[in-house]
Write an enzyme that holds these catalytic residues in place. Structure first.
Site, PDB file in Angstrom:
ATOM      1  N   HIS A 199      -7.178  -5.221  -1.342  1.00 24.68           N
ATOM      2  CA  HIS A 199      -6.327  -4.605  -1.301  1.00 24.68           C
ATOM      3  C   HIS A 199      -5.737  -5.616  -0.680  1.00 24.68           C
ATOM      4  CE1 HIS A 199      -3.995  -1.047  -0.370  1.00 24.68           C
ATOM      5  NE2 HIS A 199      -3.851  -1.125   0.578  1.00 24.68           N
TER       6      HIS A 199
ATOM      7  N   SER B 154       0.962  -1.412  -0.358  1.00 26.73           N
ATOM      8  CA  SER B 154       0.351   0.025   0.369  1.00 26.73           C
ATOM      9  C   SER B 154       1.006   1.074  -0.257  1.00 26.73           C
ATOM     10  CB  SER B 154      -1.134   0.276   0.987  1.00 26.73           C
ATOM     11  OG  SER B 154      -1.950   0.940   0.728  1.00 26.73           O
TER      12      SER B 154
ATOM     13  N   ASP C 220      -8.748  -4.353  -5.775  1.00 22.06           N
ATOM     14  CA  ASP C 220      -8.613  -3.363  -4.881  1.00 22.06           C
ATOM     15  C   ASP C 220     -10.438  -2.840  -4.487  1.00 22.06           C
ATOM     16  OD1 ASP C 220      -7.719  -1.459  -3.245  1.00 22.06           O
ATOM     17  OD2 ASP C 220      -5.144  -2.193  -3.980  1.00 22.06           O
TER      18      ASP C 220
END
Length: 804
Positions: free
Chosen positions: A772, A665, A738
């Site tokens: 994610h 991330s 995501d």
């Protein structure tokens, strides 16, 4: 190799003549057996204590779901993902095992009659501790179950079908004879069908109204999405008695939440109201908050909040209406809420930013102000004697105040920077009252505070006793080396329930006598991965060149001998964090005495493959005074990276010519930036990142400035705009679905194309069905296989770099 497969984009390696390919189907791969064993190790059990302190409910979760679990039906509406078939959350993290343990005897008690395929979304104790309410995920609905604790017997509780798409809110009645929940209307019709032909274009318009919004996923797109949202959000508020009788309190409406007042005669409900928005998720939708009686009749409209699509993007911005509406837990039926005094805009000057008010039943009087606050209201915690604690916070300066409210004038208990972990006084212990309401725990005018106990030596959890009037604090207990032990709650008999672990001993629950120090083990958990016992772990400390202290967890392979084996290939894994002071940035987090559970999400597993691992290396980004942290983001990233490499080299365990950097991330964003602006590393691993900040123009992470406020900042911080400088081999991995704000899968796809177009070396792996954070066992194992192969080629077995 699995039968399911996915696409890999990049340079094919291992052929006699490398070729470029845009899509290659290679199937799911698995890493070495010792890594797979780490992935398959059972997660540590969690626990829930009964209100009377007699029972501990042990909660077990499965290691990882399968791709088949991820492939279940999913709808994406208004920023939410859920399973329309069983009206539950998408890809839920459910419980697969529950067991009762009597604390005094430490005897386990099996629960008979549970569903064969146990998939429990939540388990909630009744106030009298006689029952547990379970929400069980079935294939086509979410069911309510009840456990009779004394009998150790579970059974289906009525035929009600729970609407659990937002987690399944459930609340027990004070007499433990019923639960309140949101249920699917049994007369609900079929899902609205999508039109075969569009009725017309989707048109949105604005005329001079300022409405900035951050980058959100899964928003409503058209009128059919709106119809689906209304269909699946619609819930009846019902009461389900122990006799299986279902009382319908309200007709089906798109409820967001409900709360039963302490007197059990009033219900606070919040529901969405149209028109909806295609620009913001549902937490910004218009909503109506009302007080109903137990028959569902309207008693009082608390607030009709309009659509909040025009809030300033600053983190201290709030709606200009009543918010944080809740019952006071210490009074029969008294509402309390916060109301902005600056219009909700932190840019507007104001002596008081928020005001806290309350209003008691029958809600016909004027609200009574309780406290004017310099910052934003954060939370309220009350005791049965009318004592309340009120927290207020201001994000921009990281400041916090705690107030004591009684019949006297408000008293300030502390004002501090909440970035300062070393100075954190802790959080008050609470308890459940006789009606099941969570209240502040008071002891002769004192509160009990528990906290992480952060220090230069690492976290050392504690429990303190603080006199509210004098502020005098006495330490009752503190975790001592070589253990990491943290308090969970204090029982009525004065014994502390804790969870205790050490480097080679997994976490277990204990009862600790605070007077004598005697310990009684409640659970005994075997080591989940004994094949990793030889891997060493050490918390190391070092400084970057401007003197800011840093730290990391250093893991070394089992049997490693520095004199014999020499410096190792090394992976540094990090995540940047912003701070408003160098002092806060340099504080240590974590403990050297936590159980050495070798993980797979961070690269700890690479210690089994001959790598030194600098895990959770701090990556502080500091902005003091008028300077914002991101003003020198790139320079600080490079400075942090140099310091981390030198920390390994100075200890003789890191080969400076064989170091990789990685992150997930914002850590992936960090990795791409460091590779674009330095040649410190031989390879990079970037998972699920965002690399082009022009695609998040109204702010990102903790940045409050917009693209138009400072376009140079956005370009400077975007590795996409510097892709021509990324010559270090970069492995990009991304979940194809995501859902995180800003990290669209397109971000990795475009960076891959940019690096490729500029002659760099890169590989892009898109994981089907993954969001994610990657969940399926097949996906995780393949991610690890990709990581090991990439690092082995470009780091472990890399040729020495030539010097021009």
């Amino acid at each position: 190799m699995k039968t399911l497969s996915f696409l890999v984009l990049g340079l094919l390696i291992g052929l006699s003549h490398p070729v470029w390919a845009e899509a290659v189907d290679i199937g799911y791969m698995e890493p070495a057996e010792e890594i797979t064993a780490i992935v398959d190790a059972p997660p540590p059990p969690a626990a829930s204590l009964s209100p009377d302190g007699r029972w501990l409910l042990s909660l077990e979760r499965p290691a990882l779901p399968s791709l088949a679990d991820l492939a279940e039906p999913e709808l994406r509406l208004a920023g939410m993902r859920f399973n329309p078939r069983n009206q539950g959350p998408s890809q839920p993290r459910y419980l697969s095992g529950v067991q009762l343990i009597e604390l005094d005897s430490q005897q386990a008690k099996a629960i008979r009659g549970l569903p064969r395929n146990l998939r429990v979304l939540s388990a909630t104790w009744s106030p009298d501790s006689r029952y547990l309410a379970l929400l069980q995920l079935e294939q086509d609905h979410t069911a309510l179950w009840r456990v009779d604790v004394e009998r150790g017997r579970a059974e289906r509780w009525s035929k009600v079908k729970v609407n659990a798409i937002r987690g399944g809110e459930l609340q027990w009645a004070a007499d433990s004879q019923a639960v309140y929940l949101l249920a699917v209307d049994p007369k609900r019709g079929a899902e609205p069908a999508a039109p075969a032909v569009p009725a017309g274009p989707v048109v949105t318009e604005v005329r001079g109204r300022t409405a900035p919004a951050r980058t959100y996923q899964d928003l409503l797109q058209n009128s059919h999405d709106e119809a689906l949202f209304n269909h699946y959000m619609a819930s009846q508020l019902v009461r389900v008695g122990l006799n299986n009788r279902i009382q319908v309190i309200t007709e089906a409406k798109p409820y967001l939440s409900f709360s039963l007042a302490p007197d059990n005669q009033h219900l606070l409900t919040t529901r969405f109201t149209e028109p909806y928005s295609y620009a913001v998720p549902m937490f910004r939708f218009a909503r109506t908050t009302e007080v109903l009686n137990r028959r569902g009749e309207l008693l009082y409209t608390v607030e009709q909040q309009p659509l909040a699509d025009n809030l300033p993007i600053a983190f201290d911005a709030v709606v200009d209406s009543r918010r944080s509406i809740q019952w006071r837990s210490d009074q029969p039926a008294t509402l309390v809420w916060a109301k902005a005094q600056d219009g909700g805009d932190p840019r507007q000057p104001a002596e008081a930013r928020d005001q806290l008010l309350q209003l008691a039943a029958p809600f016909s009087a004027e609200p009574t102000p309780l406290l004017d606050m310099q910052y934003r209201f954060a939370s309220l915690l009350s005791a049965e004697d009318g004592t309340s604690l009120v927290w207020e916070r201001w994000w921009q300066d990281r400041q916090e105040k705690l107030w004591l409210l009684t019949d006297a004038e408000p008293k300030l208990l502390w004002e501090r920077s909440y970035e300062d972990r070393y100075g954190d006084p802790g959080s008050p212990l609470t308890r459940l009252d006789a009606n099941g309401n969570r209240v502040l725990r008071l002891d002769n005018g004192a509160i009990l505070l528990t906290g992480a106990g952060a220090s230069d030596d690492g976290d050392r959890p504690f429990i303190d006793r603080m006199q509210l009037q004098s502020g005098e604090t006495v330490r009752l207990w503190r975790s001592e080396a070589p253990y990491f032990e943290y308090p969970i709650t204090l029982r009525a008999d004065g014994r502390l329930l804790t969870q205790r672990e050490s480097i080679d001993t997994p976490p277990d629950f204990y009862l600790r006598d605070l007077q004598s120090g005697a310990l009684t083990a409640v659970t005994q958990t075997p080591h989940p991965m004994p094949h990793t016992l030889g891997i060493s772990r050490e918390m190391i400390h070092y400084q970057r060149e401007d003197g800011v202290p840093m730290s990391a967890t250093l893991l070394l392979p089992a049997g490693y001998d520095k004199e014999r084996d020499g410096p190792l290939p090394t992976i540094i894994w990090a995540y940047p964090r912003e701070f408003r002071s160098s002092a806060a940035a340099g504080q240590v987090s974590g403990s050297p005495y936590r159980f050495n559970r070798i993980g797979y999400w961070n690269p700890q597993f690479l210690a089994t493959q001959g790598y030194a691992v600098l895990d959770s290396a701090t990556m502080p980004i500091v902005g003091e005074g008028e300077q914002e942290p991101n003003d020198s983001f790139i320079e600080q990233l490079v400075m942090n990276s140099k310091a981390a490499i030198e920390a390994g080299v100075s200890r003789g365990v890191t080969d400076p010519e064989r170091v990789a950097l990685g992150g997930h991330s914002y850590g992936a964003f960090m990795t791409a930036n460091v590779l674009a602006h330095s040649d410190l590393f031989r390879a990079g691993i970037a998972r699920s990142g965002a690399y082009n900040r022009s695609l998040t123009p109204f702010g990102f992470q903790r940045e409050q400035r917009t693209l138009w406020d400072d376009p140079d900042l956005y370009i400077r911080m975007s590795p996409f705009f510097h892709a021509e400088k990324i010559k270090t081999p970069l492995l990009l991995i991304h979940g194809a679905e995501d859902n995180n704000s800003g990290t669209f899968p397109m971000q990795s796809e475009r960076l891959y194309q940019a690096i490729k177009g500029n002659g760099g070396t890169t590989r892009l792996v898109m994981l089907p069905l993954e969001s994610h954070g990657y969940r399926a066992r097949e996906s995780v194992l393949h991610m690890l296989w990709e990581t090991v192969n990439w690092l082995d080629e470009f780091v472990k077995n890399a040729e020495p770099r030539t010097v021009d």
